[in-house]
Enzyme design. Structure first.
Site, PDB file in Angstrom:
ATOM      1  N   PHE A 111       0.653  -1.340  -0.411  1.00 49.13           N
ATOM      2  CA  PHE A 111      -0.342   0.016   0.213  1.00 49.13           C
ATOM      3  C   PHE A 111       1.052   1.534   0.091  1.00 49.13           C
ATOM      4  O   PHE A 111       0.438   2.513  -0.767  1.00 49.13           O
ATOM      5  CB  PHE A 111      -0.846   0.359   1.558  1.00 49.13           C
ATOM      6  CG  PHE A 111      -0.404   0.004   2.550  1.00 49.13           C
ATOM      7  CD1 PHE A 111       0.441  -0.766   3.181  1.00 49.13           C
ATOM      8  CD2 PHE A 111      -0.303   0.956   3.038  1.00 49.13           C
ATOM      9  CE1 PHE A 111       0.875  -0.365   4.789  1.00 49.13           C
ATOM     10  CE2 PHE A 111      -0.007   1.793   4.125  1.00 49.13           C
ATOM     11  CZ  PHE A 111       0.883   1.333   5.678  1.00 49.13           C
ATOM     12  N   LYS A 112       2.033   0.947   0.703  1.00 45.55           N
ATOM     13  CA  LYS A 112       3.332   2.064   0.303  1.00 45.55           C
ATOM     14  C   LYS A 112       2.472   3.083  -0.838  1.00 45.55           C
ATOM     15  O   LYS A 112       3.322   4.294  -0.862  1.00 45.55           O
ATOM     16  CB  LYS A 112       4.177   1.911   0.800  1.00 45.55           C
ATOM     17  CG  LYS A 112       4.304   1.121   2.447  1.00 45.55           C
ATOM     18  CD  LYS A 112       4.263   1.471   3.291  1.00 45.55           C
ATOM     19  CE  LYS A 112       4.099   0.657   4.444  1.00 45.55           C
ATOM     20  NZ  LYS A 112       4.163   1.348   5.677  1.00 45.55           N
TER      21      LYS A 112
END
Ligand SMILES: Cc1ncc(COP(=O)(O)O)c(C=O)c1O
Ligand SMILES: N[C@@H](CCOP(=O)(O)O)C(=O)O
Length: 461
Positions: A111-112
Site C-alpha cells: 500500500f506504500k
C-alpha cells in the site's frame, strides 16, 4: 492550508514546507490546522469518478496555494500510471458484505505505493521550483523502503538513505530495495529492529548538524503527505459499496498507525464510517492501549508479519493531539512522560480513543490458520498482514448489515515464508520482478549506532 505541529512549538507551515520538513522542529508531527469536510451530496456526486479524479478532489484542498491544479493532476496521473489494475485499488468480495481492498497493485506490491509514488513527484516539483536538494533518511520494516526508492530514484534533487533492520525483512523485501543500483540510492541494514531505525531517523531530524548544511527530508508516515494520499482509498472503496447512502467499516493491519489514521481523517472529512478496527500482530501496543489503556513498551517480537513489527507507533501522536483537544503543550508534556516510562492515558483521552477504534491482536499461528482457511474456502491467497486484518474484521464486526472492508496492505508474494508455513504455495513473482533473485545487490551492514549511520550519510553527501 496551514499545518501545525502536534507539540505546539514549531512554526505553522504551508504544504510545500511541510512536505520538505518531514518532522516538525519541536519533534512533533504536522497536521492540517483545519480539515476540509465534504457534504454527503458532494461525496455521492463522486461515484463513477476514476481513482485519479477522486484523488484530485480529495487531496487538492490540502495542497492548494502551493501546487497548481494542473500540475497536481499531472502528478496524480503519473503516480498511478504504474499500477497494474485500471481501478488502481480494486475490491474483492470474500463473503456477504465482506470485502478485501487490494492496495498492492503498485510497482512495489504494497500500500506504500499509493503515497510514495506521489510523494517523490511532489518533492521533485517543489525542489525544482525552489532549486533546492534534499537528503532523505527513511526507516523501513520492509515495504516503505522499496516504495520510497522507486518514488525518489529518478529525481536529480534527492539522495535517499534507507535503514532496514538487518535480517528482519523478508528476502523479497530486501532485494526490492538492495537491487536498485543508482547513484542516489543507499541501503543500510542496521543491526537492530525497526524501532531502532525509526529512532535514528527522528534523532537525525532533531539535530541535523551532521549534514553540514544539507537539508533532511522524510518518506515515512511522519511526513504529512503520506497520510494525505492514503485518505483517498477509504473514499474510493466506500463509494464502491454504496457510501455515503450507507455506512461502511474498515479493518486495517496496523503498525505505525499511519494507514488507519488516514481512515480516521476520512471519517472526520465526512465519510460515514461505522467501525475502524486496529489489527495488530504480537507487537500489540496499539491493541493494549485501546482495550486496556496500557501503553507499556515491551520488547519487539519477530513475527511472520515483519512489516508490522513496530512498538513505537509514530502516528498515534497525531490521534492523541485530537484526544487532548489539539493542545500542543499537553502533547509535549505527554511525550516527555511516555519517554520517562508513564504508560497510560487520562480517562478522557482513553475514552476518546475507544470511541473511534476497536482492536484485535492475532498471533503467528492464527495468521497461518486464516491464510489456509481463506485459501481453501475461496482460492484467494492473503498475505500475513492482510490475514491479521481479516481475522480482526471478523472478530470485531458489530453490525453485519454494514459492509466491512479489510485493507490488503501487501501482495503475498512478498512473504513466501508465511504463505508456506500456512500450507499454501507461494505465487510466482510478477513479470517486472521475475529476475529479482538474480539481480546484483548492494547494501551496507552497520551497527545499531546513530553516529555510525550519520557518518555513513555524511561521507556520501
Ligand atoms: C504490509 C503492511 N501492512 C501493514 C502495515 C502497517 O501500516 P501502518 O504502519 O501505516 O500502520 C505496514 C507498514 O507499516 C505494512 O508494510
Ligand atoms: N511497515 C512500514 C514501517 C514504516 O512505516 P511508515 O508507514 O511510517 O513508513 C514499512 O514497511 O517500512
Amino acid at each position: 492550508m496551514k499545518y501545525i505541529s502536534t507539540r505546539g512549538k514549531a512554526p505553522a507551515l504551508s504544504f510545500g514546507d511541510v512536505l520538505l520538513a518531514g518532522l516538525a522542529s519541536d519533534g512533533g508531527l504536522y497536521v492540517p490546522e483545519t480539515l476540509p469536510t465534504f457534504s454527503q451530496e458532494e461525496i455521492a456526486s463522486w461515484s463513477g469518478l476514476s481513482y485519479q479524479e477522486l484523488a484530485f478532489n480529495i487531496m487538492y484542498p490540502f495542497v492548494e496555494g502551493d501546487i497548481p491544479a494542473a500540475a497536481f493532476k499531472e502528478m496524480i496521473n503519473d503516480a498511478y500510471a504504474g499500477f497494474n489494475h485500471s481501478s488502481i485499488a480494486p475490491m474483492v468480495q470474500t463473503d456477504t458484505n465482506e470485502w478485501i481492498l487490494e492496495l498492492f497493485r503498485g510497482p512495489t506490491l504494497a500500500f506504500k505505493d499509493f503515497a510514495l509514488q506521489l510523494l517523490g513527484r511532489l518533492m521533485d516539483y517543489v525542489l525544482t521550483k525552489r532549486q533546492e536538494k534534499l537528503v532523505i533518511l527513511g526507516a523501513t520494516s520492509g515495504d516503505t523502503g522499496s516504495a520510497a526508492i522507486e518514488g525518489c530514484r529518478h529525481s536529480d534533487h534527492l539522495k535517499i538513505f534507507i535503514l532496514h533492520p538487518y535480517q528482519r525483512v523478508s528476502e523479497v523485501q530486501r532485494r526490492q530495495m538492495t537491487t536498485v543500483i543508482d547513484d542516489n540510492v543507499f541501503n543500510i541494514a542496521v543491526k537492530g529492529n525497526f524501532d531502532d531505525c525509526q529512532g535514528m531517523v527522528k534523532n537525525s531530524f532533531a539535530d541535523q548538524s551532521f549534514l553540514q548544511g544539507a537539508k533532511l527530508g522524510a518518506v515515512n508516515s511522519i511526513n504529512w503527505a503520506r497520510i494525505m494520499a492514503q485518505i483517498v482509498y477509504y473514499f474510493s472503496s466506500a463509494l464502491s459499496v454504496g457510501a455515503p447512502a450507507r455506512k461502511v467499516s474498515f479493518s486495517v493491519p496496523t503498525g505505525n498507525f499511519g494507514d488507519i489514521f488516514a481512515g480516521y481523517l476520512a471519517k472526520k472529512m465526512g465519510l460515514p464510517i461505522d467501525q475502524l478496527v486496529v489489527a495488530t500482530n504480537q507487537n500489540d501496543i496499539l491493541h493494549r492501549v485501546i482495550s486496556e489503556n496500557d501503553m507499556s513498551r515491551q520488547s519487539l517480537n519477530v513475527t511472520l508479519s515483519p512489516s508490522m513489527d513496530i512498538m513505537v507507533s509514530s502516528n498515534f501522536e497525531r490521534l492523541l493531539f485530537d484526544a487532548h483537544g489539539r493542545n500542543g503543550a499537553e502533547i509535549d508534556d505527554l511525550m516527555t512522560r511516555f519517554n520517562a516510562g508513564d504508560v497510560s492515558l487520562s480517562d478522557d483521552a482513553w475514552s476518546f480513543v475507544k470511541s473511534h477504534f476497536d482492536s484485535y491482536k492475532v498471533d503467528d499461528s492464527r495468521t497461518c490458520e486464516v491464510i489456509k482457511q481463506v485459501f481453501d474456502e475461496t482460492q484467494y491467497l492473503l498475505d500475513p498482514h492482510t490475514a491479521i486484518g481479516l481475522d480482526a474484521a471478523r472478530t470485531c464486526w458489530k453490525d453485519k448489515s454494514i459492509p466491512m472492508i479489510t485493507l490488503a496492505t501487501a501482495h503475498p508474494v512478498k512473504f513466501p515464508e508465511a504463505v508456506e508455513k500456512a500450507g499454501c504455495v507461494s505465487p510466482v513473482l510478477p513479470d517486472h520482478m521475475k529476475d529479482l533473485f538474480e539481480r546484483e545487490e548492494s547494501y551496507d551492514v552497520l551497527d545499531n549506532d546513530l553516529s555510525a549511520v550519520q557518518r555513513f550519510v555524511t561521507e556520501r553527501l
